[in-house]
Design an enzyme around this catalytic site. Structure first.
Site, mmCIF file in Angstrom:
data_model
loop_
_atom_site.group_PDB
_atom_site.id
_atom_site.type_symbol
_atom_site.label_atom_id
_atom_site.label_comp_id
_atom_site.label_asym_id
_atom_site.label_seq_id
_atom_site.Cartn_x
_atom_site.Cartn_y
_atom_site.Cartn_z
ATOM 1 N N SER A 153 -0.830 -0.872 0.682
ATOM 2 C CA SER A 153 0.154 -0.794 -0.390
ATOM 3 C C SER A 153 1.459 -1.416 0.074
ATOM 4 O O SER A 153 1.831 -1.303 1.254
ATOM 5 C CB SER A 153 0.393 0.667 -0.776
ATOM 6 O OG SER A 153 1.492 0.769 -1.665
ATOM 7 N N TYR A 168 1.385 9.316 1.348
ATOM 8 C CA TYR A 168 0.673 8.086 1.013
ATOM 9 C C TYR A 168 1.261 6.914 1.795
ATOM 10 O O TYR A 168 0.538 6.139 2.437
ATOM 11 C CB TYR A 168 0.801 7.839 -0.490
ATOM 12 C CG TYR A 168 0.032 6.648 -1.001
ATOM 13 C CD1 TYR A 168 -1.314 6.752 -1.336
ATOM 14 C CD2 TYR A 168 0.656 5.415 -1.171
ATOM 15 C CE1 TYR A 168 -2.023 5.665 -1.814
ATOM 16 C CE2 TYR A 168 -0.039 4.321 -1.652
ATOM 17 C CZ TYR A 168 -1.374 4.449 -1.969
ATOM 18 O OH TYR A 168 -2.069 3.360 -2.444
#
Length: 244
Positions: A153, A168
């Site tokens: 990401s 995350y």
């Protein structure tokens, strides 16, 4: 697994076998679909085999065969069983997409002492990818070919300073470090290791408002299909290199 094991005869022409973790829905499902459209045999990994079988049936008319396999990347015994099955059935693995994920903790705070989500994110994103890759590498090494794609990401990039998604973000940053380290180890082996940011896509995890999942998946499939000589140890989005 969804079918009895079979050994591919030595005379069978070379073809590509791909494994995608977390593939019964969302980004992983679309990656599996697009790899199948390229004619690859795709092993659709799912923690819940029934959901995996249901997803695979949706792709029954795809050019490449799609086979549901049970895979929880946090369970070593499942990973080892799957590796043995792939060896007996195909004798090779050419593409591995480490996509299994979750723990998008948007409102969590870095100052919070509850590490439940952080531990879960690390177990899945980092250790799960590490575990699965280590088990599958011998199947790539024997043929001197492999494309390993770690779904990461942009929020894991070192220049990203946002306060949100701490578990995350941290686990994906660790995955990026693992990607670079493994790529350096495998340099010259014919096996590439790259991280891909699919961008914010409209999935159950990402929520509404993102771009079409097909667009995010296309960047992952691009990295999984790189012709030789291929770049390795890089971070990509939409086929273009981005900063770590």
């Amino acid at each position: 697994m969804s079918r009895p094991a079979r050994r591919v005869p030595a005379s069978t022409p070379v073809y590509r076998v791909a494994l995608v973790s977390g593939a019964n829905r969302g980004l992983g499902f679309e990656v599996a679909s697009q790899l199948s459209e390229r004619g690859m045999t795709v092993l659709l990994g799912a923690r819940d085999l029934d959901k995996g079988l249901h997803a695979a049936r949706k792709l029954a008319s795809a050019p490449g065969e799609v086979i549901a396999v049970q895979l929880d990347v946090t369970r070593q015994e499942q990973v080892d069983t799957l590796a043995r099955w792939i060896e007996v059935t195909y004798g090779r693995l050419d593409v591995l997409v480490n996509n299994a994920g979750g723990y998008y903790d948007h409102d969590a705070l870095a100052s919070d002492g509850d590490l439940t989500r952080a531990l879960g994110a690390m177990q899945t994103h980092l250790y799960g990818s590490w575990r699965l890759t280590s088990a599958m590498l011998p199947l790539m090494r024997r043929h001197g070919y492999g494309r390993i794609v770690n779904v990461s990401s942009g929020c894991a990039a070192s220049a990203s300073n946002d306060r949100h998604c701490v578990a995350y973000r941290t686990s994906k940053s660790a995955l990026n470090a693992y990607t670079r380290t493994l790529a350096a180890e495998l340099e010259g082996s014919g096996i590439t290791v790259n991280a891909v940011c699919p961008g914010w896509v409209a999935t159950d995890l990402g929520g509404a408002g993102g771009r079409p999942v097909s667009v995010g998946a296309a960047g992952v499939v691009w990295a999984a299909s790189l012709p030789a000589p291929a770049p390795t140890g890089r971070f990509f989005r939409d086929g273009k290199q981005i900063a770590w």
